[in-house]
Design an enzyme around this catalytic site. Structure first.
Site, PDB file in Angstrom:
ATOM      1  N   HIS A 109      -6.578  -0.989  -3.162  1.00  0.00           N
ATOM      2  CA  HIS A 109      -6.478  -2.361  -2.663  1.00  0.00           C
ATOM      3  C   HIS A 109      -7.049  -2.542  -1.259  1.00  0.00           C
ATOM      4  O   HIS A 109      -7.021  -3.641  -0.723  1.00  0.00           O
ATOM      5  CB  HIS A 109      -4.996  -2.758  -2.671  1.00  0.00           C
ATOM      6  CG  HIS A 109      -4.197  -1.918  -1.724  1.00  0.00           C
ATOM      7  ND1 HIS A 109      -4.043  -0.556  -1.901  1.00  0.00           N
ATOM      8  CD2 HIS A 109      -3.556  -2.218  -0.575  1.00  0.00           C
ATOM      9  CE1 HIS A 109      -3.324  -0.064  -0.897  1.00  0.00           C
ATOM     10  NE2 HIS A 109      -3.020  -1.054  -0.082  1.00  0.00           N
ATOM     11  N   ASP A 110      -7.507  -1.477  -0.645  1.00  0.00           N
ATOM     12  CA  ASP A 110      -8.109  -1.575   0.691  1.00  0.00           C
ATOM     13  C   ASP A 110      -9.622  -1.413   0.647  1.00  0.00           C
ATOM     14  O   ASP A 110     -10.284  -1.487   1.677  1.00  0.00           O
ATOM     15  CB  ASP A 110      -7.559  -0.466   1.608  1.00  0.00           C
ATOM     16  CG  ASP A 110      -6.075  -0.640   1.892  1.00  0.00           C
ATOM     17  OD1 ASP A 110      -5.607  -1.794   1.924  1.00  0.00           O
ATOM     18  OD2 ASP A 110      -5.390   0.386   2.085  1.00  0.00           O
ATOM     19  N   ASP A 161       5.717   1.921  -3.244  1.00  0.00           N
ATOM     20  CA  ASP A 161       5.052   2.123  -1.970  1.00  0.00           C
ATOM     21  C   ASP A 161       6.130   2.334  -0.916  1.00  0.00           C
ATOM     22  O   ASP A 161       7.128   1.611  -0.896  1.00  0.00           O
ATOM     23  CB  ASP A 161       4.227   0.871  -1.632  1.00  0.00           C
ATOM     24  CG  ASP A 161       2.847   1.226  -1.119  1.00  0.00           C
ATOM     25  OD1 ASP A 161       2.784   1.921  -0.096  1.00  0.00           O
ATOM     26  OD2 ASP A 161       1.855   0.790  -1.741  1.00  0.00           O
ATOM     27  N   ASP A 179       2.652   5.169   2.673  1.00  0.00           N
ATOM     28  CA  ASP A 179       1.685   4.372   3.426  1.00  0.00           C
ATOM     29  C   ASP A 179       1.476   4.924   4.836  1.00  0.00           C
ATOM     30  O   ASP A 179       2.444   5.179   5.554  1.00  0.00           O
ATOM     31  CB  ASP A 179       2.233   2.940   3.526  1.00  0.00           C
ATOM     32  CG  ASP A 179       1.272   1.990   4.202  1.00  0.00           C
ATOM     33  OD1 ASP A 179       0.273   1.630   3.568  1.00  0.00           O
ATOM     34  OD2 ASP A 179       1.516   1.621   5.367  1.00  0.00           O
ATOM     35  N   ASP A 227       3.750 -19.831 -10.643  1.00  0.00           N
ATOM     36  CA  ASP A 227       3.593 -20.241  -9.240  1.00  0.00           C
ATOM     37  C   ASP A 227       2.305 -19.694  -8.621  1.00  0.00           C
ATOM     38  O   ASP A 227       2.072 -19.821  -7.420  1.00  0.00           O
ATOM     39  CB  ASP A 227       4.815 -19.831  -8.397  1.00  0.00           C
ATOM     40  CG  ASP A 227       5.001 -18.312  -8.340  1.00  0.00           C
ATOM     41  OD1 ASP A 227       4.206 -17.587  -8.988  1.00  0.00           O
ATOM     42  OD2 ASP A 227       5.924 -17.865  -7.641  1.00  0.00           O
ATOM     43  N   ASN A 282       5.729 -16.881 -13.985  1.00  0.00           N
ATOM     44  CA  ASN A 282       6.460 -18.158 -13.870  1.00  0.00           C
ATOM     45  C   ASN A 282       5.617 -19.317 -13.341  1.00  0.00           C
ATOM     46  O   ASN A 282       6.147 -20.345 -12.928  1.00  0.00           O
ATOM     47  CB  ASN A 282       7.713 -17.971 -13.004  1.00  0.00           C
ATOM     48  CG  ASN A 282       7.348 -17.551 -11.585  1.00  0.00           C
ATOM     49  OD1 ASN A 282       6.188 -17.217 -11.323  1.00  0.00           O
ATOM     50  ND2 ASN A 282       8.303 -17.579 -10.685  1.00  0.00           N
ATOM     51  N   ASP A 337       1.102 -13.275 -13.335  1.00  0.00           N
ATOM     52  CA  ASP A 337       2.106 -14.259 -12.925  1.00  0.00           C
ATOM     53  C   ASP A 337       2.896 -14.721 -14.144  1.00  0.00           C
ATOM     54  O   ASP A 337       2.314 -15.214 -15.104  1.00  0.00           O
ATOM     55  CB  ASP A 337       1.374 -15.443 -12.267  1.00  0.00           C
ATOM     56  CG  ASP A 337       2.321 -16.578 -11.934  1.00  0.00           C
ATOM     57  OD1 ASP A 337       3.538 -16.329 -11.795  1.00  0.00           O
ATOM     58  OD2 ASP A 337       1.832 -17.729 -11.812  1.00  0.00           O
ATOM     59  N   ASP A 356       4.049 -11.186 -10.353  1.00  0.00           N
ATOM     60  CA  ASP A 356       5.455 -10.836 -10.149  1.00  0.00           C
ATOM     61  C   ASP A 356       5.882  -9.711 -11.098  1.00  0.00           C
ATOM     62  O   ASP A 356       5.109  -9.294 -11.963  1.00  0.00           O
ATOM     63  CB  ASP A 356       6.347 -12.080 -10.336  1.00  0.00           C
ATOM     64  CG  ASP A 356       5.951 -12.863 -11.579  1.00  0.00           C
ATOM     65  OD1 ASP A 356       5.911 -12.246 -12.665  1.00  0.00           O
ATOM     66  OD2 ASP A 356       5.638 -14.069 -11.476  1.00  0.00           O
ATOM     67  N   GLU A 402      -0.927   8.600   1.660  1.00  0.00           N
ATOM     68  CA  GLU A 402      -2.099   7.941   2.210  1.00  0.00           C
ATOM     69  C   GLU A 402      -2.248   8.490   3.619  1.00  0.00           C
ATOM     70  O   GLU A 402      -1.513   8.114   4.530  1.00  0.00           O
ATOM     71  CB  GLU A 402      -1.932   6.422   2.275  1.00  0.00           C
ATOM     72  CG  GLU A 402      -3.245   5.771   2.668  1.00  0.00           C
ATOM     73  CD  GLU A 402      -3.121   4.515   3.509  1.00  0.00           C
ATOM     74  OE1 GLU A 402      -4.061   3.715   3.495  1.00  0.00           O
ATOM     75  OE2 GLU A 402      -2.120   4.307   4.204  1.00  0.00           O
TER      76      GLU A 402
END
Ligand code: NOJ
Ligand code: CA
Length: 551
Positions: A328-329, A98, A199, A25, A23, A21, A29, A256
């Site tokens: 990530h899955d 992606d 994907d 929040d 900034n 990150d 990003d 994928e």
């Protein structure tokens, strides 16, 4: 052997929301990614796969795209994206994005038009069918729970969604829709990206909607996979897609496509295949049935080894694969493959790394894997974020499991395990952000973070650097990239061993997939890589992994 550029790459997958990150929040990003490009240079990465950063309501963290031509403000702007491409290029790193074209977000303008007006041309961009008196057209269950059909208002017309109801599936039978997708792909390729990860690409064709399936759970529905995935003929869409987009560029495409029978691999990566490489999922779901996390299997090492070897033998005959153990899955690999928690350590993590990294294919590393991050342990469903996790939790309860049992299932398999913020340092919020991150942190940062592992020459991170170096350098690289694969026959289910060879040399990769010592004859003088400092002749130590040059 054709030496396409993407065969020699070392790829790394970034989950943008959790990488860095910039900034404050609490959300990762693009500028954060730019600030870490030197880290990739240091590791030796040459190709980055960026999870979706397009404008999105983030129901499925960006896999629900509202606007393909814009970057979500959480992540930055198109200018940031262009800067990322250029800055990466200065470091000889390429970027792939992606490509989510099985479905859009329900907020996409096409879908909004489609549901607003029955006569809109966009109606036919999606899959819409009449229900039976406000009941869905059939009993297929979506992959993230509930019926695959959602009624549009009170019209008795339903749209199909393979994933959440906020992710309506596109209708690939519609030529206009396809042309719009092709234009978008070419627009991105012109911006200078090196290609795409595709994907759920093998879901773009569906079978006959009149079929009801045999109910397989208490909701009276059936798993939809048989009807929406890898349907015969899907390859004709691949061909057109390739001809109108990818073929016009020297780009890379990584699919994928889960659940593809080996005799259909040719449509992906065969001589006349349609893509550069496919992720090999053959052992990915070994622990569960039909991707339902509460249907656990009792898989054995024997079974693992058999699938692993058969898969590699076949892939070598057909084409090129992308090799990986995490994404990530998936839960963290060491948690999935090493059952006893006490055995999850430096040795087992580096052994798993060696085992897959030198297979014939392009290796992908998932963020945090290189420092050995493990799964978390959470006690309440409120601590989870992922839509699929929440769905799997309630389905387990519907099937009669207690809350505690349901929590155990999702702790083992939740996709959130891989989505916690990257552990950069021991500082607050793991050096990921100056403020509270969007998702709860993993607790194991103290032992596992980048800053400490850079300093420690015996860290997992530094071991990964060695792996990368060996695959790239002039001495071994050529064999490890282009060489052939052959199983080394060893009569022990817990030793995974194979050779990579060409006419110049033979490299044996030998992994002890267990916590016991194993007797094996080899000459320690020939060792090229070892996850132990000391080596004993004729003994493999627990989870020891070695690479031997034996001619
Ligand atoms: C596969 C992606 O990897 C996963 O994260 C996503 O939820 C589904 N496809 C739907 O896009
Ligand atoms: Ca941010």
């Amino acid at each position: 052997m054709i030496k396409n550029w993407w065969k020699k790459e070392i790829a790394y997958q970034i989950y943008p929301k959790s990488f860095k990150d910039s900034n404050g929040d609490g959300i990762g990003d693009i500028k954060g990614i730019i600030s870490k490009l030197d880290y990739f240079k240091y590791l030796g990465i040459t190709l980055l796969w960026l999870g979706p950063v397009y404008k999105s309501p983030m129901i499925d963290n960006g896999y629900d795209i509202e606007d393909y031509y814009n970057i979500d403000p959480q992540f930055g702007t198109i200018e940031d994206m262009v800067e990322l491409i250029n800055e990466a290029k200065k470091r000889n790193i390429k970027i792939i994005m992606d490509l989510v074209i099985n479905h859009t977000s329900d907020k996409h303008i096409w879908f909004q038009e489609a549901i607003k007006d029955k006569n809109s041309k966009y109606r036919n961009y999606y899959i819409i069918r009449k229900g039976n008196n406000h009941k869905p057209p059939n009993n297929w269950r979506s992959l993230f729970g509930g019926s695959i059909w959602e009624e549009i208002g009170n019209t008795n017309e339903f749209y199909l969604h393979t994933f959440t109801k906020q992710q309506p599936d596109l209708n690939w039978e519609n030529q206009n829709m396809r042309e719009e997708i092709y234009a978008m792909i070419n627009w991105w390729l012109k911006k200078g990206i090196a290609g795409f990860r595709l994907d759920a690409i093998n879901c773009i064709k569906k079978t006959d909607f009149s079929k009801n399936g045999e109910p397989d759970a208490s909701d009276g529905m059936c798993n939809c996979l048989e009807y929406v995935r890898e349907i015969e003929g899907v390859e004709k869409y691949y061909q057109e897609l390739k001809e109108k987009t990818f073929n016009l560029y020297n780009c890379v495409t990584v699919t994928e496509a889960v659940g593809v029978d080996k005799n259909r691999w040719k449509h992906y990566v065969g001589k006349n295949g349609n893509f550069s490489m496919m992720f090999n999922f053959d052992t990915t779901y070994i622990d569960v049935i039909d991707e339902d996390w509460f249907r656990r299997t009792d898989w054995t090492k024997k079974e693992f080894k058999k699938i692993f070897m058969q898969s590699q033998n076949k892939m070598q005959r057909v084409g090129w694969q992308a090799t990986f153990i995490e994404n990530h899955d998936q839960p963290r690999a060491v948690n999935k493959y090493v059952i006893n928690p006490e055995e999850r350590n430096y040795y087992s993590k580096t052994m798993l790394a060696v085992m897959y990294f030198f297979l014939r294919g392009t290796p992908f590393i998932y963020q945090g894997q290189e420092i050995g991050i493990e799964n978390f342990k959470r006690n309440t469903i409120n601590d989870f974020d992922d839509v699929n996790t929440i769905s799997q939790y309630y389905r387990a309860i519907d099937e009669g499991y207690s809350k505690q049992e349901a929590i155990n299932f999702i702790n083992m398999r939740s996709r959130d395990n891989a989505r916690t913020p990257m552990q950069w340092s021991n500082e607050e919020n793991h050096g990921f952000s100056v403020s509270n991150p969007w998702i709860k942190l993993n607790e194991n940062c103290k032992q596992l973070n980048v800053e400490d592992q850079i300093k420690d020459k015996n860290s997992i991170l530094n071991f990964y650097r060695k792996l990368i170096d060996i695959r790239k350098n002039n001495i071994y690289g050529r064999t490890l990239i282009y060489g052939k694969f052959k199983q080394i026959q060893i009569d022990d289910d817990e030793i995974i061993a194979y050779s990579r060879y060409d006419k110049h040399q033979n490299l044996d990769i030998i992994c002890n997939f267990s916590n016991s010592k194993k007797e094996l004859e080899f000459n320690p003088k020939d060792i090229v890589l070892n996850n132990y400092e000391k080596t004993y002749t004729n003994i493999l130590m627990p989870y020891q992994a070695i690479v031997i040059k034996n001619n």
